[in-house]
Design an enzyme around this catalytic site. Sequence first.
Site, PDB file in Angstrom:
ATOM      1  CE  LYS A   1      -1.618   1.680   4.028  1.00  0.00           C
ATOM      2  NZ  LYS A   1      -1.363   3.093   4.331  1.00  0.00           N
ATOM      3  CG  ASN A   2       2.302   2.725   3.527  1.00  0.00           C
ATOM      4  OD1 ASN A   2       1.145   3.038   3.246  1.00  0.00           O
ATOM      5  ND2 ASN A   2       2.703   2.531   4.764  1.00  0.00           N
TER       6      ASN A   2
ATOM      7  NE  ARG B   1       0.407  10.579   9.700  1.00  0.00           N
ATOM      8  CZ  ARG B   1      -0.048   9.559   8.973  1.00  0.00           C
ATOM      9  NH1 ARG B   1      -1.237   9.082   9.194  1.00  0.00           N
ATOM     10  NH2 ARG B   1       0.688   9.074   8.001  1.00  0.00           N
TER      11      ARG B   1
ATOM     12  NE  ARG C   1      -7.369   4.719   4.914  1.00  0.00           N
ATOM     13  CZ  ARG C   1      -6.987   5.930   5.304  1.00  0.00           C
ATOM     14  NH1 ARG C   1      -7.490   6.470   6.390  1.00  0.00           N
ATOM     15  NH2 ARG C   1      -6.093   6.598   4.614  1.00  0.00           N
TER      16      ARG C   1
ATOM     17  CB  CYS D   1      -4.927  11.078  10.796  1.00  0.00           C
ATOM     18  SG  CYS D   1      -3.470  10.196  11.310  1.00  0.00           S
TER      19      CYS D   1
ATOM     20  CG  ASP E   1       3.321   1.736   9.339  1.00  0.00           C
ATOM     21  OD1 ASP E   1       3.538   1.939   8.136  1.00  0.00           O
ATOM     22  OD2 ASP E   1       3.009   2.645  10.136  1.00  0.00           O
TER      23      ASP E   1
END
Length: 426
Positions: free
Chosen positions: A22-23, A128, A405, A123, A313
Amino acid sequence: MDSIHIVGGQRLEGQIPISGAKNSALALLPCALLTNEKLTLANLPRLADVDNFSHLLNGLGASTKVDGVKPGEIGRRMTLQAKDLASTVAPYDMVRKMRASILVLGPMLARAGEATVSLPGGCAIGDRPIDLHLRALEAMGAEIELAAGYVKATAPKGRLPGGDYSFPVVSVGATENALMAAVLAKGKTQLFNAAREPEIVDLCNLLVAMGGRIDGIGSSHLIIRGVEGLHGCEYEVMPDRIEAGSYACAVGITGGSIELVGARPHDMLAITNALAAAGLIVEFSGKGIRVTADKPLRPLAISTAPYPGFPTDMQAQFMAMMCLAQGESFLEETIFENRYMHVPELRRMGASIDVRGRSAIVHGVAGLTGAKVMATDLRASMSLVLAGLAAEGETEVLRVYHLDRGYERLEEKLSAVGANIERRGS
Ligand code: EPZ
């Protein structure tokens, strides 16, 4: 809203295919704005964030077409083309939904000489800010103005001169925006203390494949020599090291043996080192990584850090696993200021965790009990699923849109290796 229902206690055996990262995908997609030619990305994960990003690109004038999946491929193949930019504004309602939208700032500035992006706002895991993105672009010659919740970047005379910038804090997103702005600058750009995550290397490799000139790839000192233009190409997204690490924790917390097919060992040595320290057996096979858990978990002391350190993460997932370790574990979250929202929910399942600021002590317990729990952010949601896989009885995880997500076909992948897990619509 959907929820995930799990009845815990099943050992996990078999293979889990690892999807595209994803990243990385969220940094590769905006590269389509850097050329008027076709860019084809293979192995894209089927995730809400990827869909949202392609809609954002559509709004900026890029076409996006999902091609068929070739035999043997598990990810999607998407062809993107931005013949012209229809707009250089990334609106609030898009950026609000997905803060990675800020990654169109650099490429739009490079392609069109200007870019306006809504400030992403904070968030769940923290404030952030994007100050480092803006400082890096200013160092390359951009003029930055903030007004009405938007940031507008402009290149004098339509093209950035380039310049040097040393990041005071390692920032993945700021490094990515700076890279995408620098490749089409007039001159040379040097980035010091740049992020070194595998996803940054993936982005550099794509930019070079498009005709960019980058030295120092994989190091914290990147040297980018601007070129007149970039061409299209076809590129395969790297496998998701965080997805792979998350499923490795699923083995650790339930017991069993899983082959993480497609996982790339050299991307995740900090993760596999921690798994081995906890007592899991980690074997690098030709197809990926096999993780086996057949003895009690050992407690760990972990501090998160930029790559090649232990990834933030993975903190929530390891915390869930450590709830069942034999002893006290120590976790320190050094990257984000509020990344312990999974703790109250884990406590409701019987975990014993003390949090002081950015540090947490996890007192191992004999077992967890299923409960109805609330997901708050992507990785916290995964930690609740992991706890549910080991808990006595049923766990219902609400707000699974957080999971969607970042985890493709989560319940399918876990069911296929023996988990008693299903998604239920509301
Ligand atoms: C990327 O976020 C990832 N997201 C995050 O993954 C990941 O946790 C993070 O990098 C760290 O590895 C994507 O790649 C889409 P940062 P990013 O800029 O780029 C501060 C997930 O779960 N900072 O490296 O936003 C920031 O507040 C997500 O997949 C500034 O102060 O992270 C943080 O404390 C969550 N000013 C630290 O730097 C800035 O301008 C690292 O942030 C930018 C960041």
